[in-house]
Design a protein around this motif. Structure first.
Motif, short mmCIF file in Angstrom:
data_model
loop_
_atom_site.label_atom_id
_atom_site.label_comp_id
_atom_site.label_asym_id
_atom_site.label_seq_id
_atom_site.Cartn_x
_atom_site.Cartn_y
_atom_site.Cartn_z
N VAL A 88 0.83 -1.20 0.00
CA VAL A 88 0.00 0.00 0.00
C VAL A 88 0.87 1.26 0.00
O VAL A 88 1.98 1.26 0.53
CB VAL A 88 -0.96 0.02 1.21
N ASP A 89 0.36 2.32 -0.61
CA ASP A 89 1.11 3.57 -0.66
C ASP A 89 1.19 4.25 0.70
O ASP A 89 2.13 5.03 0.96
CB ASP A 89 0.47 4.53 -1.68
N PHE A 90 0.23 3.98 1.57
CA PHE A 90 0.21 4.57 2.90
C PHE A 90 -0.55 3.61 3.81
O PHE A 90 -1.63 3.13 3.43
CB PHE A 90 -0.50 5.94 2.87
N VAL A 91 -0.02 3.30 4.97
CA VAL A 91 -0.71 2.41 5.90
C VAL A 91 -1.61 3.25 6.80
O VAL A 91 -1.16 3.88 7.76
CB VAL A 91 0.28 1.59 6.75
N THR A 92 -2.90 3.26 6.46
CA THR A 92 -3.89 3.94 7.31
C THR A 92 -4.28 3.05 8.49
O THR A 92 -4.35 3.51 9.63
CB THR A 92 -5.15 4.27 6.48
N SER A 93 -4.54 1.78 8.19
CA SER A 93 -4.99 0.82 9.20
C SER A 93 -4.12 -0.43 9.09
O SER A 93 -4.01 -1.02 8.01
CB SER A 93 -6.46 0.45 8.98
N VAL A 94 -3.52 -0.83 10.19
CA VAL A 94 -2.56 -1.94 10.18
C VAL A 94 -3.30 -3.27 10.12
O VAL A 94 -4.23 -3.52 10.89
CB VAL A 94 -1.65 -1.90 11.41
N GLY A 95 -2.84 -4.13 9.20
CA GLY A 95 -3.30 -5.52 9.17
C GLY A 95 -2.30 -6.36 9.94
O GLY A 95 -2.32 -6.42 11.17
N TYR A 96 -1.37 -6.98 9.21
CA TYR A 96 -0.30 -7.76 9.84
C TYR A 96 1.06 -7.12 9.59
O TYR A 96 2.09 -7.78 9.73
CB TYR A 96 -0.32 -9.20 9.34
N GLY A 97 1.08 -5.81 9.25
CA GLY A 97 2.34 -5.12 9.08
C GLY A 97 3.16 -5.72 7.96
O GLY A 97 2.70 -5.85 6.82
N ALA A 98 4.38 -6.14 8.28
CA ALA A 98 5.25 -6.78 7.30
C ALA A 98 5.27 -8.29 7.48
O ALA A 98 6.07 -8.98 6.85
CB ALA A 98 6.67 -6.23 7.40
#
Length: 244
Positions: A148-158
């Protein structure tokens, strides 16, 4: 199909943080069919809303009229959401990556974006604190991106361990429901895998409409079509209100 799949993901007695659109349709459909004790919480402050039709917005009067309680928006977030009292929250996405991170902020460089999106709203808190999250979004290469171009809401990060490292209370996104089927996170890598398909959807279509080399289960489940009861309940919810 997307609405019914999302409704089926909800179980009776859950507390569900609901947004307008498909999430609201799914939650109300579940309550009208197999989950009559589903507790609907809307961001506007209504708890236990029981609308007989789909609300037009989170400020629709039918939510307050049918709710068990109406409280302030800060109390919804400070007392219900952040301490982990919400079982499941729904989110949408302008972009989502293979680890379930969501972008609703900008497309392109943050300083000079090609598209400026609506922004975060309560989504980061929902992603961080609900016990689990369901994402509903149509599947295309523009939306399903490698990163994603910008992480607004974190899923599992990296990948594995990032949510714990960040101190996030909830388990993260457990399903991504699209117009092709359902993706779930791999228990080892946290990368989303296509595990269920709607009738008539081919694996090749999934790959064509995903911006990364998406994994597809060896024998993906074929999701059953909506039942007559589900269709009848959904049509009743979406019927126009009577003229006054």
């Amino acid at each position: 199909m997307m609405t019914v799949a999302a409704a089926r993901a909800l179980t009776d007695g859950m507390t569900c943080f609901v947004g307008i659109g498909l999430p609201s349709a799914a939650a109300n459909l579940a309550r009208a069919t197999h989950a009559p004790n589903l507790v609907l919480v809307y961001e506007s402050g209504t708890i236990g809303a029981k609308p007989g039709r789909l609300p037009l917005s989170i400020g629709d009067g039918i939510l307050a009229q049918t709710a068990d309680a109406v409280i302030s928006v800060p109390e919804i977030f400070n007392y219900w959401l952040q301490p982990g009292r919400i079982d499941v929250g729904f989110l949408g996405a302008a972009q989502i990556d293979k680890y379930g991170n969501i972008n609703t902020t900008v497309v392109g460089d943050y300083g000079h974006p090609s598209v400026r999106l609506p922004g975060a709203g309560g989504a980061p808190e929902i992603a961080a604190s609900c016990k689990e999250v369901i994402v509903i979004v149509r599947q295309s290469r523009r939306t399903f991106v490698e990163k994603v171009d910008f992480v607004t809401s974190v899923g599992y990060g990296a990948g594995p361990g990032d949510r714990e490292r960040l101190g996030l209370r909830g388990r993260g996104p457990r399903q991504v429901i699209t117009d092709l089927g359902v993706l779930t996170p791999d228990p080892r890598t946290c990368e989303f895998t296509m595990t269920a398909l709607f009738p008539g959807v081919a694996a090749g279509t999934v790959r064509e409409r995903t911006g990364w080399d998406v994994a597809i289960a060896v024998a993906p489940q074929v999701l059953p079509p909506p039942s007559a009861a589900e269709l009848a309940a959904l049509r009743e919810l979406t019927a126009s209100p009577p003229a006054r």
